[in-house]
Design a protein around this motif. Sequence first.
Motif, PDB file in Angstrom:
ATOM      1  N   LYS A  63       0.829  -1.220   0.000  1.00 45.87           N
ATOM      2  CA  LYS A  63       0.000   0.000   0.000  1.00 45.87           C
ATOM      3  C   LYS A  63       0.859   1.264   0.000  1.00 45.87           C
ATOM      4  O   LYS A  63       0.626   2.183  -0.785  1.00 45.87           O
ATOM      5  N   ASN A  64       1.868   1.303   0.881  1.00 46.14           N
ATOM      6  CA  ASN A  64       2.632   2.541   1.035  1.00 46.14           C
ATOM      7  C   ASN A  64       3.591   2.798  -0.119  1.00 46.14           C
ATOM      8  O   ASN A  64       4.204   3.867  -0.197  1.00 46.14           O
TER       9      ASN A  64
ATOM     10  N   LEU B 272       0.611   4.016  -3.129  1.00 45.79           N
ATOM     11  CA  LEU B 272       0.051   5.377  -3.035  1.00 45.79           C
ATOM     12  C   LEU B 272       0.960   6.423  -3.691  1.00 45.79           C
ATOM     13  O   LEU B 272       0.504   7.165  -4.567  1.00 45.79           O
TER      14      LEU B 272
ATOM     15  N   GLY C 223      -1.833   9.757   2.349  1.00 48.03           N
ATOM     16  CA  GLY C 223      -1.077   9.753   1.087  1.00 48.03           C
ATOM     17  C   GLY C 223      -1.475  10.897   0.158  1.00 48.03           C
ATOM     18  O   GLY C 223      -0.751  11.199  -0.806  1.00 48.03           O
TER      19      GLY C 223
ATOM     20  N   ARG D 268       0.740  15.258  13.108  1.00 51.48           N
ATOM     21  CA  ARG D 268       1.566  14.762  11.995  1.00 51.48           C
ATOM     22  C   ARG D 268       1.898  15.961  11.097  1.00 51.48           C
ATOM     23  O   ARG D 268       1.281  16.168  10.057  1.00 51.48           O
TER      24      ARG D 268
ATOM     25  N   VAL E 168       9.308   9.714   5.709  1.00 50.80           N
ATOM     26  CA  VAL E 168       8.917   9.021   4.470  1.00 50.80           C
ATOM     27  C   VAL E 168       8.189  10.005   3.554  1.00 50.80           C
ATOM     28  O   VAL E 168       8.528  10.174   2.379  1.00 50.80           O
ATOM     29  N   GLY E 169       7.168  10.671   4.125  1.00 45.40           N
ATOM     30  CA  GLY E 169       6.337  11.556   3.312  1.00 45.40           C
ATOM     31  C   GLY E 169       7.139  12.710   2.720  1.00 45.40           C
ATOM     32  O   GLY E 169       6.980  13.047   1.544  1.00 45.40           O
TER      33      GLY E 169
ATOM     34  N   GLU F 215      13.166   3.644   3.537  1.00 44.40           N
ATOM     35  CA  GLU F 215      12.176   2.567   3.455  1.00 44.40           C
ATOM     36  C   GLU F 215      12.117   1.954   2.040  1.00 44.40           C
ATOM     37  O   GLU F 215      12.350   2.665   1.045  1.00 44.40           O
TER      38      GLU F 215
ATOM     39  N   ASP G 196       4.906   0.463  11.961  1.00 39.59           N
ATOM     40  CA  ASP G 196       3.652  -0.138  11.488  1.00 39.59           C
ATOM     41  C   ASP G 196       3.496  -1.605  11.909  1.00 39.59           C
ATOM     42  O   ASP G 196       2.472  -2.227  11.625  1.00 39.59           O
TER      43      ASP G 196
END
Length: 430
Positions: free
Chosen positions: A22-23, A26, A94, A122, A166-167, A191, A307
């Motif tokens: 998923k990550n 996205l 996302g 966040r 990450v973002g 990651e 996670d």
Amino acid sequence: MKKILVNGGKPLYGNINVSGMKNAALPIIFACILTNDACTLENVPCVSDVELSLRILEEMGAKITRRSKTTVDIDTSRFEGGFSPYELVSRLRGSTYLLGAELGRFGEARVGFSGGCDFGTRPIDQHVKGFEALGATVTIENGCNVVKAGATGLHGASVYLDIASVGATINVMLAAVTAKGRTTIDNAAREPHIVDLANFLNICGAKISGAGTSFIKITGVEKLHGCNYTIIPDMIEAGTYMVAAAAAGGRVNVRNVIPKHMETVTAKLIEMGATVDEYDDYITVSRAGRLRHANIKTYFYPGFPTDMHPQFSALLSFAAGTSTVTEGVFENRFKYVDELTKMNANITCDGRTATIVGVPRLTGAPVKAVDLRAGAALVIAGLAAEGTTEITKVESIERGYDDIVGKLAGLGADIRMVEVPDEEGLRDAK
Ligand code: UD1
């Protein structure tokens, strides 16, 4: 409204297939905005966060064609930037990737505040720092982040991230691939989904090197072209099923995994007394006898994944001895503790550390999936518990697990999804 019912105590046997990550899906879906051509993505997981991302693109003018359950064509030639469907964007973390992708393609973006799991604040200050270094201005207007490149467009820059986010790493990569000149990201996230995004962008014509290390170099190119790309397997889904096998006992082959991505989870399960064998693209997990306590500290990759934190807490709840789980990434990831406590777990929290005194057995109870991985933890607890566990707010779990009920039932778990009348569901969801 739906509920998951689990009758615990059945060992699991057989094969379980892991879906695409998923990550990784996205950011790659949003990265399709950067090219005018169509892209075909394979091994796309059937999870609601992915569906939501595709709907956002569709509402903004992209053409989405499902070739099969896991293959999707994304054509953004008619995609229009500058606005975003607020209600959809606000349900998804996302969706922040719209900022970097639209900035890269159109030189500007206006995106409503994103949603996702509630782990405390966040912030996106590191994303903003990166955009500003590339020559953009960032403001907040009417509940939206508004990003605009200067008159001469984006230019390459050195970006040092204060946190290996990450973002932020993804957003800077998205904005920088078509910026003029060379960008470097220092203290970048490492990651596997960062590497997957870089691989996708490079196949589309980008020039990115160093992804997977903490120093990423990007040489801006004029434009990107479409491609066919297969998303990597989901290491968190794989880890969840490895923990499920250790919780329920039996012997499970977790298939379609990259064992290297699983090293921290594998090591911790072995430390706790499970048997874990690695093969080229699958991992076998079995357990005989009671598991032992362990201490866990989550951290950025290659540290122990945040996670996987709630799933391991569920497992440690009935391991012999006292364990600690320290959350090193998010401010508050302990909302699941109250739910596990309803199942007879003995957990106390102090700041970012949970102390878990292993009980001989968990007992089934009505519980709520307070967020995505918390929901997975409750499924795991339910598989090991005596009696029936009823899990509400199932939609949290469906955000990131592709048919978790069907996959576990395929291993012999006594688990099913049921529809409940809305009134009962609403009462439970409070
Ligand atoms: C992503 C994942 C999430 C995972 C997390 C950490 C997606 C959609 N979500 O979330 O599942 O748990 O990585 O592996 O891929 N931070 C700042 N400022 C910023 C950005 C982040 O202070 O500008 C902080 C966050 O509050 C958090 C930490 O950095 O404490 C890590 O966040 P980040 O790596 O950005 O996680 P996400 O991208 O939100």
